[in-house]
Write a protein that holds these residues in place. Structure first.
Motif, PDB file in Angstrom:
ATOM      1  N   GLU A 230     -17.813  67.852  61.790  1.00 35.20           N
ATOM      2  CA  GLU A 230     -18.127  68.989  63.032  1.00 35.20           C
ATOM      3  C   GLU A 230     -19.429  69.699  62.923  1.00 35.20           C
ATOM      4  O   GLU A 230     -19.497  70.816  63.826  1.00 35.20           O
ATOM      5  CB  GLU A 230     -17.021  69.821  62.644  1.00 35.20           C
ATOM      6  CG  GLU A 230     -15.235  68.842  62.868  1.00 35.20           C
ATOM      7  CD  GLU A 230     -14.201  70.381  62.120  1.00 35.20           C
ATOM      8  OE1 GLU A 230     -14.483  71.586  61.801  1.00 35.20           O
ATOM      9  OE2 GLU A 230     -13.128  69.181  63.461  1.00 35.20           O
TER      10      GLU A 230
ATOM     11  N   TRP B 101      -9.654  60.429  70.765  1.00 39.86           N
ATOM     12  CA  TRP B 101     -11.009  60.200  71.414  1.00 39.86           C
ATOM     13  C   TRP B 101     -11.814  62.237  72.649  1.00 39.86           C
ATOM     14  O   TRP B 101     -10.188  63.493  71.911  1.00 39.86           O
ATOM     15  CB  TRP B 101     -11.182  60.022  72.788  1.00 39.86           C
ATOM     16  CG  TRP B 101     -10.492  58.357  72.881  1.00 39.86           C
ATOM     17  CD1 TRP B 101     -10.193  57.640  71.476  1.00 39.86           C
ATOM     18  CD2 TRP B 101     -11.673  57.255  73.777  1.00 39.86           C
ATOM     19  NE1 TRP B 101     -10.237  56.160  71.841  1.00 39.86           N
ATOM     20  CE2 TRP B 101     -11.276  56.233  73.386  1.00 39.86           C
ATOM     21  CE3 TRP B 101     -12.457  57.699  74.546  1.00 39.86           C
ATOM     22  CZ2 TRP B 101     -11.487  54.759  73.358  1.00 39.86           C
ATOM     23  CZ3 TRP B 101     -13.135  56.323  75.418  1.00 39.86           C
ATOM     24  CH2 TRP B 101     -12.190  55.186  74.957  1.00 39.86           C
ATOM     25  N   ARG B 102     -12.849  62.234  71.290  1.00 36.42           N
ATOM     26  CA  ARG B 102     -13.048  63.890  71.340  1.00 36.42           C
ATOM     27  C   ARG B 102     -14.459  63.712  72.307  1.00 36.42           C
ATOM     28  O   ARG B 102     -15.310  63.191  72.384  1.00 36.42           O
ATOM     29  CB  ARG B 102     -13.541  64.141  70.227  1.00 36.42           C
ATOM     30  CG  ARG B 102     -12.317  64.350  68.920  1.00 36.42           C
ATOM     31  CD  ARG B 102     -11.395  65.602  69.078  1.00 36.42           C
ATOM     32  NE  ARG B 102      -9.803  65.170  68.260  1.00 36.42           N
ATOM     33  CZ  ARG B 102      -9.067  64.170  68.557  1.00 36.42           C
ATOM     34  NH1 ARG B 102      -8.662  64.229  69.488  1.00 36.42           N
ATOM     35  NH2 ARG B 102      -8.447  65.121  67.703  1.00 36.42           N
ATOM     36  N   PHE B 103     -14.104  64.623  73.404  1.00 38.60           N
ATOM     37  CA  PHE B 103     -15.544  65.042  74.724  1.00 38.60           C
ATOM     38  C   PHE B 103     -16.557  65.872  74.089  1.00 38.60           C
ATOM     39  O   PHE B 103     -16.060  67.243  73.887  1.00 38.60           O
ATOM     40  CB  PHE B 103     -15.153  64.658  75.816  1.00 38.60           C
ATOM     41  CG  PHE B 103     -14.126  63.527  76.302  1.00 38.60           C
ATOM     42  CD1 PHE B 103     -15.610  62.370  76.926  1.00 38.60           C
ATOM     43  CD2 PHE B 103     -13.423  62.918  75.382  1.00 38.60           C
ATOM     44  CE1 PHE B 103     -15.130  61.492  77.801  1.00 38.60           C
ATOM     45  CE2 PHE B 103     -12.576  61.744  76.004  1.00 38.60           C
ATOM     46  CZ  PHE B 103     -13.234  60.907  76.849  1.00 38.60           C
ATOM     47  N   HIS B 104     -17.601  66.165  74.057  1.00 34.21           N
ATOM     48  CA  HIS B 104     -18.298  67.238  73.583  1.00 34.21           C
ATOM     49  C   HIS B 104     -19.524  67.733  74.487  1.00 34.21           C
ATOM     50  O   HIS B 104     -20.172  66.720  75.150  1.00 34.21           O
ATOM     51  CB  HIS B 104     -18.702  67.084  72.038  1.00 34.21           C
ATOM     52  CG  HIS B 104     -18.051  66.563  71.520  1.00 34.21           C
ATOM     53  ND1 HIS B 104     -17.160  67.892  70.401  1.00 34.21           N
ATOM     54  CD2 HIS B 104     -17.426  65.340  70.279  1.00 34.21           C
ATOM     55  CE1 HIS B 104     -17.029  67.246  69.475  1.00 34.21           C
ATOM     56  NE2 HIS B 104     -17.204  65.815  69.993  1.00 34.21           N
TER      57      HIS B 104
ATOM     58  N   VAL C 101     -20.959  70.643  66.676  1.00 38.07           N
ATOM     59  CA  VAL C 101     -19.877  69.656  67.676  1.00 38.07           C
ATOM     60  C   VAL C 101     -18.031  70.085  67.487  1.00 38.07           C
ATOM     61  O   VAL C 101     -17.874  70.091  68.928  1.00 38.07           O
ATOM     62  CB  VAL C 101     -19.807  68.241  66.936  1.00 38.07           C
ATOM     63  CG1 VAL C 101     -18.724  67.053  67.700  1.00 38.07           C
ATOM     64  CG2 VAL C 101     -21.212  68.336  66.864  1.00 38.07           C
ATOM     65  N   ARG C 102     -17.789  70.927  67.053  1.00 42.38           N
ATOM     66  CA  ARG C 102     -16.969  71.206  67.170  1.00 42.38           C
ATOM     67  C   ARG C 102     -16.416  72.581  68.251  1.00 42.38           C
ATOM     68  O   ARG C 102     -16.017  72.435  69.666  1.00 42.38           O
ATOM     69  CB  ARG C 102     -15.803  71.794  65.926  1.00 42.38           C
ATOM     70  CG  ARG C 102     -14.341  72.650  65.756  1.00 42.38           C
ATOM     71  CD  ARG C 102     -14.067  73.029  65.246  1.00 42.38           C
ATOM     72  NE  ARG C 102     -13.136  73.389  65.260  1.00 42.38           N
ATOM     73  CZ  ARG C 102     -11.468  73.661  63.781  1.00 42.38           C
ATOM     74  NH1 ARG C 102     -12.270  73.347  62.485  1.00 42.38           N
ATOM     75  NH2 ARG C 102     -10.786  73.876  64.645  1.00 42.38           N
TER      76      ARG C 102
ATOM     77  N   ARG D 245     -18.270  72.791  71.072  1.00 42.51           N
ATOM     78  CA  ARG D 245     -18.806  71.879  72.115  1.00 42.51           C
ATOM     79  C   ARG D 245     -17.732  71.164  72.674  1.00 42.51           C
ATOM     80  O   ARG D 245     -18.002  70.272  73.797  1.00 42.51           O
ATOM     81  CB  ARG D 245     -20.401  71.694  71.995  1.00 42.51           C
ATOM     82  CG  ARG D 245     -20.976  72.442  71.868  1.00 42.51           C
ATOM     83  CD  ARG D 245     -22.798  72.232  71.560  1.00 42.51           C
ATOM     84  NE  ARG D 245     -23.165  71.597  70.296  1.00 42.51           N
ATOM     85  CZ  ARG D 245     -23.169  70.439  69.931  1.00 42.51           C
ATOM     86  NH1 ARG D 245     -22.791  69.674  70.772  1.00 42.51           N
ATOM     87  NH2 ARG D 245     -23.521  69.805  69.336  1.00 42.51           N
ATOM     88  N   GLN D 246     -16.642  70.663  72.090  1.00 35.16           N
ATOM     89  CA  GLN D 246     -15.863  69.825  72.651  1.00 35.16           C
ATOM     90  C   GLN D 246     -14.880  70.649  74.043  1.00 35.16           C
ATOM     91  O   GLN D 246     -14.639  71.446  73.611  1.00 35.16           O
ATOM     92  CB  GLN D 246     -14.555  69.307  71.300  1.00 35.16           C
ATOM     93  CG  GLN D 246     -13.550  69.010  71.740  1.00 35.16           C
ATOM     94  CD  GLN D 246     -12.541  69.080  70.667  1.00 35.16           C
ATOM     95  OE1 GLN D 246     -12.527  68.352  69.084  1.00 35.16           O
ATOM     96  NE2 GLN D 246     -11.200  69.114  70.478  1.00 35.16           N
TER      97      GLN D 246
ATOM     98  N   ARG E 162      -9.512  66.663  74.564  1.00 36.73           N
ATOM     99  CA  ARG E 162      -9.151  64.916  73.202  1.00 36.73           C
ATOM    100  C   ARG E 162      -7.938  65.108  73.746  1.00 36.73           C
ATOM    101  O   ARG E 162      -7.484  65.331  74.408  1.00 36.73           O
ATOM    102  CB  ARG E 162      -9.481  65.733  72.446  1.00 36.73           C
ATOM    103  CG  ARG E 162      -7.769  67.255  71.651  1.00 36.73           C
ATOM    104  CD  ARG E 162      -8.400  68.066  70.756  1.00 36.73           C
ATOM    105  NE  ARG E 162      -7.506  68.751  70.168  1.00 36.73           N
ATOM    106  CZ  ARG E 162      -6.673  69.971  69.595  1.00 36.73           C
ATOM    107  NH1 ARG E 162      -7.735  69.346  68.433  1.00 36.73           N
ATOM    108  NH2 ARG E 162      -5.696  70.246  69.395  1.00 36.73           N
TER     109      ARG E 162
ATOM    110  N   TYR F  38     -15.847  72.844  79.994  1.00 38.95           N
ATOM    111  CA  TYR F  38     -16.382  73.883  78.787  1.00 38.95           C
ATOM    112  C   TYR F  38     -16.668  74.589  79.185  1.00 38.95           C
ATOM    113  O   TYR F  38     -15.959  75.428  77.746  1.00 38.95           O
ATOM    114  CB  TYR F  38     -18.083  72.798  77.648  1.00 38.95           C
ATOM    115  CG  TYR F  38     -18.192  73.577  77.257  1.00 38.95           C
ATOM    116  CD1 TYR F  38     -18.646  73.800  76.282  1.00 38.95           C
ATOM    117  CD2 TYR F  38     -19.372  74.452  77.757  1.00 38.95           C
ATOM    118  CE1 TYR F  38     -18.700  74.455  75.096  1.00 38.95           C
ATOM    119  CE2 TYR F  38     -20.612  75.523  76.607  1.00 38.95           C
ATOM    120  CZ  TYR F  38     -20.029  74.839  75.508  1.00 38.95           C
ATOM    121  OH  TYR F  38     -20.360  76.084  74.547  1.00 38.95           O
TER     122      TYR F  38
END
Length: 328
Positions: free
Chosen positions: A101, A130-133, A141-142, A144-145, A148, A185
């Motif tokens: 993360e 699946w996670r999109f950032h 990174v977390r 900016r997610q 999901r 985002y």
């Protein structure tokens, strides 16, 4: 006129988004059944039986290593795949396996390189989660997610719409995948950051300093700091919001002499120049205003879809992607 581009195996017509979504949802349902039966034993299984089939379904030519580039190196480390268009221009970065993360130091994670304007996708080792950032946001990174899902738990058209919006070849090529990621985002981060940003922007030290300077200029002696801050806080509660900004400038309409990029869902892409007053040459990409194609194109805006009848072909649906003037 651009050359015909072969559609990837299992690719679906770009204009028929509802059909794409429904078909993709069915494929996700098949994957969910496989997860219930034990899933996939290795990362190679996830690539071969989950990721690449879905990418193929979303319009990517998975056999072209320039388009679906394995082992792509970013300045901060390698990712498993970079989805590129044109070759060497990554639009989506894919990392499979455990994704931290946050990195030990800034720039220590392949998703921390904001110079690559590519949507970032992290897939769990079993292929389910699946996670999109978003690449250019703030924090780990977390933080900016922005999207999901778990394929095994939430098989429905919502997941298919997320994949089509952020992972399809058409969305990546047109840049819409990145623009939609930015919008999503920003919407996700707004509630969490709005109060702090408001407090910092209106009740910060700079506001107080400016108010004190104005008071001193008006009165001739320094104002009491505590009384000034109390007044500023009281004013915040009675502030009037500015009027909503005007609507953005409408998209340009096709005019004589424009070069028009359109998606024709047989040849994938056509570049045409609109002409009037002489016989058009379709083989050179010229379109007369008085032709069936011209009637569809003239006056259309970027993003519109039109039903047209191409020469020697049945009626097709096209999307106007980009308009450039004769001097552009």
């Amino acid at each position: 006129m651009s050359e015909r581009a072969d559609d990837p195996v299992d690719g679906l017509p770009l204009f028929d988004r509802r059909s794409r979504i429904e078909s993709l949802a069915e494929r996700l349902g098949d994957l969910a059944s496989e997860f219930e039966q034990g899933g996939f034993a290795t990362g190679r299984d996830v690539v071969d039986r989950v990721l690449l089939p879905l990418l193929r379904h979303l319009g990517w030519d998975v056999g072209d290593t320039d388009a679906v580039a394995p082992g792509f190196e970013t300045p901060a480390g390698a990712v498993d795949f970079a989805l590129c268009h044109p070759p060497g221009d990554p639009r989506i970065l894919v990392k499979i396996g455990a994704v931290a993360e946050s990195a030990p130091a800034p720039g220590g994670h392949p998703f921390d390189d904001c110079s690559i304007r590519a949507v970032q996708l992290a897939i769990s080792e079993d292929g389910r989660r699946w996670r999109f950032h978003f690449p250019a946001g703030r924090g780990s990174v977390r933080n900016r997610q922005f999207a999901r899902f778990d394929i095994a738990d939430n098989v429905n058209e919502d997941i298919a719409e997320v994949l089509d919006t952020h992972l399809s070849f058409h969305a990546a090529k047109s840049g819409e995948a990145f623009r939609e990621a930015e919008r999503t985002y920003a919407e996700r981060r707004f509630p969490a950051e709005a109060r702090g940003a408001w407090r910092r922007s209106l009740a910060g030290r700079e506001v107080a300093r400016r108010f004190l300077r104005e008071m001193e200029d008006a009165v001739g002696v320094p104002a009491d700091r505590r009384r000034a801050m109390s007044f500023v806080r009281g004013q915040l509660g009675s502030m009037r919001w500015p009027a909503d900004p005007p609507d953005p400038k409408p998209a340009r309409r096709v005019e004589v002499g424009d070069r028009v990029w359109v998606y024709d869902f047989e040849t994938r892409e056509i570049v045409a120049r609109t002409v009037v007053g002489r016989e058009p040459d379709w083989d050179r990409g010229e379109v007369s205003r008085d032709s069936p194609v011209g009637h569809a194109l003239f006056g259309a805006r970027e993003g519109e879809e039109k039903e047209i009848e191409l020469p020697d072909r049945k009626a097709e649906r096209i999307r106007i992607v980009l308009i450039r003037g004769s001097a552009g």
